[in-house]
Design a protein around this motif. Structure first.
Motif, short mmCIF file in Angstrom:
data_model
loop_
_atom_site.label_atom_id
_atom_site.label_comp_id
_atom_site.label_asym_id
_atom_site.label_seq_id
_atom_site.Cartn_x
_atom_site.Cartn_y
_atom_site.Cartn_z
N ARG A 1 26.99 47.03 32.26
CA ARG A 1 27.68 47.07 30.96
C ARG A 1 28.87 46.12 30.93
O ARG A 1 29.11 45.45 29.91
N LEU A 2 29.59 46.01 32.01
CA LEU A 2 30.74 45.11 32.05
C LEU A 2 30.30 43.65 31.99
O LEU A 2 31.00 42.82 31.41
N TYR A 3 29.16 43.35 32.57
CA TYR A 3 28.65 41.97 32.48
C TYR A 3 28.29 41.65 31.02
O TYR A 3 28.57 40.55 30.54
N GLU A 4 27.66 42.60 30.33
CA GLU A 4 27.36 42.40 28.91
C GLU A 4 28.65 42.17 28.13
O GLU A 4 28.69 41.34 27.21
N PHE A 5 29.70 42.89 28.50
CA PHE A 5 30.99 42.72 27.83
C PHE A 5 31.52 41.30 28.05
O PHE A 5 32.08 40.68 27.13
N CYS A 6 31.35 40.76 29.27
CA CYS A 6 31.76 39.38 29.55
C CYS A 6 31.06 38.41 28.60
O CYS A 6 31.69 37.48 28.06
N LEU A 7 29.78 38.61 28.41
CA LEU A 7 29.03 37.73 27.52
C LEU A 7 29.52 37.85 26.08
O LEU A 7 29.67 36.86 25.37
N GLU A 8 29.78 39.09 25.65
CA GLU A 8 30.23 39.32 24.28
C GLU A 8 31.59 38.68 24.02
O GLU A 8 31.83 38.10 22.96
N LYS A 9 32.49 38.78 25.00
CA LYS A 9 33.85 38.28 24.84
C LYS A 9 34.04 36.84 25.33
O LYS A 9 35.14 36.30 25.27
N LYS A 10 32.93 36.27 25.86
CA LYS A 10 32.99 34.92 26.43
C LYS A 10 34.02 34.83 27.56
O LYS A 10 34.81 33.88 27.65
N ILE A 11 34.00 35.84 28.40
CA ILE A 11 34.86 35.89 29.59
C ILE A 11 34.06 35.40 30.78
O ILE A 11 32.85 35.64 30.89
N GLU A 12 34.73 34.72 31.70
CA GLU A 12 34.06 34.28 32.92
C GLU A 12 33.47 35.48 33.66
O GLU A 12 34.08 36.55 33.67
N PRO A 13 32.31 35.32 34.30
CA PRO A 13 31.65 36.45 34.98
C PRO A 13 32.31 36.77 36.32
O PRO A 13 31.70 36.70 37.39
N ASN A 14 33.59 37.12 36.24
CA ASN A 14 34.37 37.49 37.43
C ASN A 14 34.60 38.99 37.42
O ASN A 14 34.94 39.56 36.38
N LEU A 15 34.48 39.61 38.58
CA LEU A 15 34.61 41.06 38.70
C LEU A 15 35.72 41.41 39.67
O LEU A 15 35.79 40.86 40.77
N CYS A 16 36.58 42.34 39.27
CA CYS A 16 37.56 42.93 40.17
C CYS A 16 37.28 44.43 40.25
O CYS A 16 36.99 45.07 39.23
N ILE A 17 37.36 45.00 41.44
CA ILE A 17 37.15 46.43 41.64
C ILE A 17 38.36 46.99 42.36
O ILE A 17 38.87 46.40 43.32
N SER A 18 38.83 48.16 41.89
CA SER A 18 40.01 48.76 42.50
C SER A 18 39.93 50.28 42.40
O SER A 18 38.92 50.85 42.01
N GLY A 19 41.04 50.94 42.75
CA GLY A 19 41.06 52.40 42.83
C GLY A 19 40.62 52.85 44.20
O GLY A 19 40.01 52.10 44.97
N GLY A 20 40.91 54.10 44.52
CA GLY A 20 40.51 54.63 45.83
C GLY A 20 39.02 54.55 46.06
O GLY A 20 38.56 54.41 47.20
N GLY A 21 38.23 54.61 44.98
CA GLY A 21 36.79 54.49 45.12
C GLY A 21 36.35 53.16 45.66
O GLY A 21 35.27 53.03 46.25
N ALA A 22 37.17 52.13 45.48
CA ALA A 22 36.82 50.80 45.97
C ALA A 22 36.83 50.71 47.50
O ALA A 22 36.35 49.73 48.07
N LEU A 23 37.38 51.73 48.16
CA LEU A 23 37.27 51.79 49.62
C LEU A 23 35.84 52.10 50.04
O LEU A 23 35.51 51.98 51.23
#
Length: 494
Positions: A213-235
């Motif tokens: 879904r976030l990749y689709e959002f990148c396409l919709e907003k014309k944002i570069e397909p870059n991903l950052c992940i954070s939060g304790g779950g990112a461990l």
């Protein structure tokens, strides 16, 4: 934070409390978790320095008889997302943060972050906490154990990926896991590895849907397909890599202090860049992965203290890097201490316990006689970045937050049951001394990597000061303790 910690931070910044323009108070509710007193014996609030938030609109705080402007509890996942994006090299990205209390998503362009409404279910992190509590009697601090146990619950018959989404129903998760239980003995306890496996797969499959879904959002907003992940779950480095590989994103960035330990930095970066309008900066990996307080100048004095006189022998060695590599190749376990400590929970070459990954007995020795932890838990390697792709099919993983397959045999001490390892790649720019150590070990053994686990024992924080390192060394089966230019032995070493 204790009173002395506040003084220490102000001293490092060369500031007084009266020079502070704004105080951001983050995560004040987190100490209410039952895991805190379970682990530490109290909720730790009695260690906080004295402060008083003024009533009414809660926009002022009093610290050390000084009233300062205050921002109370900015959105939790905003602080996580700000940390990872604003320290990345990206000019735009989407960011996802999750932990046991929920999740959040943002997109960012230059120095600004904007929330994304995700109308997708994501309860895997909560289910993960429940499973952790069930297996290890602690939700927050048992998650890493669940991740390590999960591969022991894998079975041969192939199941469709989407079928694991059915375990979003916590009752179904437990019922199906109990029905197909795979037991792992841990002392006098039996652990259901199938339960760990199923909740890990749920985490991965829900994260895959989020990234789609976030990749689709990148396409919709014309944002570069870059991903950052954070939060304790990112461990959960397994889920990170699996979901990223199955996504269409071109680049990924994670921060080593992705848990709540990084939210204060994230809050400060968010206010500085997003609210005050300062342009986004570029950071070197070394600025992201290490703090700034260095104790190396105190080591000689501390080693000569009377309390250690009959316990240790110190050898000055200007070729200590080559000596250390040789000691490791001979089967010795090393406590490695240099520079400023790491940010986050991963050892990244400044506060590390090091050993030979080729030794088939080393995993059991480290777990039982050094770390004092469960025998099923794996150990991770640090590898020279220029050899990482050849040995692991992955490069540029400087913060030990990505898991990959092991492509070469002969590394039993860092090979998990599913033939994976969580790697840290090391470059000369990131940490020149640690890089030279890996080079020296490679020259001796033709193996460009070492076991690298955090310099602590189960239930203790990573060592910070030289005294911490010496005490850990003396109370474990670590063979040698290495400071810059110094080799430390135990007087009564067997």
């Amino acid at each position: 934070m204790r009173e002395e910690d506040l003084s220490d931070l102000l001293d490092q910044a060369n500031l007084t409390i009266k020079q502070i323009d704004l105080v951001i108070l983050c995560n004040l509710h987190n100490m209410d978790s039952p895991d805190i007193p379970f682990t530490f014996g109290s909720n730790l609030k009695d260690t906080w320095f004295d402060f008083w938030v003024h009533g009414g609109n809660l926009n002022k705080v009093q610290i050390r008889n000084t009233i300062l402007p205050c921002l109370l509890n900015p959105p939790h996942h905003l602080t996580h997302c700000s940390l990872v994006y604003l320290t990345s090299s990206f000019n735009s990205a989407v960011i996802f943060s999750w932990d046991p209390v929920g999740f959040g998503a943002y997109y960012a362009e230059r120095n600004k972050l904007f929330p994304i409404e995700l109308n997708l279910p994501f309860n895997a992190s909560w289910n993960y906490t429940v499973v952790s509590e069930n297996l290890f009697q602690t939700g927050l601090f048992g998650a890493g154990k669940v991740m390590g146990l999960a591969p022991y619950g894998a079975t041969n018959p192939l199941v469709k990926n989407e079928d694991y989404l059915e375990f979003a129903d916590i009752k179904n998760l437990f019922e199906q896991s109990d029905k197909n239980a795979i037991w792992v003995e841990e002392g006098e306890t039996r652990l259901n590895a199938k339960l760990a496996y199923n909740v890990q797969r749920l985490m991965e499959e829900q994260l895959v849907l989020i990234l789609d879904r976030l990749y689709e959002f990148c396409l919709e907003k014309k944002i570069e397909p870059n991903l950052c992940i954070s939060g304790g779950g990112a461990l959960n480095s397994v889920a990170n890599q699996i979901a990223y590989k199955r996504s269409k994103f071109k680049n990924i960035f994670l921060h080593p202090a992705c848990g709540d330990d990084g939210t204060a930095i994230g809050a400060a970066l968010w206010y500085w860049h997003d609210k005050l309008g300062h342009p986004k900066q570029t950071f070197a990996n070394s600025e992201i992965m290490y703090s700034i307080k260095n104790y190396d100048h105190k080591v000689a004095e501390i080693l000569s203290m009377e309390v250690y006189k009959d316990k240790i022998k110190v050898i000055n060695d200007h070729k200590y890097i080559e000596t250390t590599a040789k000691l490791i190749s001979q089967g010795n376990i090393i406590g490695w201490y240099q520079g400023a400590s790491e940010l986050g929970p991963r050892a990244l070459g400044n506060r590390s316990i090091l050993a030979d990954p080729r030794n088939p007995e080393m995993k059991d020795i480290l777990n039982s006689k050094v770390k004092f932890r469960e025998k099923f838990r794996p150990f991770a390697p640090s590898v020279l970045n220029e050899y990482a792709f050849e040995w692991f099919g992955l490069e540029d993983s400087p913060f030990m937050l990505r898991v990959c397959n092991i492509l070469k045999p002969g590394l039993p001490a860092i090979t998990h049951i599913d033939n994976t390892a969580r790697i840290q790649t090391v470059t000369k720019t990131d940490n020149s001394t640690y890089y030279k150590l890996l080079q020296s070990f490679h020259a001796i053994t033709q193996t460009p990597l070492l076991i690298d686990t955090s310099f602590n024992i189960k239930g203790e924080p990573i060592v910070e000061t030289p005294e911490d390192a010496i005490n850990c060394f003396l109370n474990t089966d670590i063979d040698y303790l290495i400071f810059p230019g110094k080799i430390v032995e135990k007087v009564n070493r067997n």
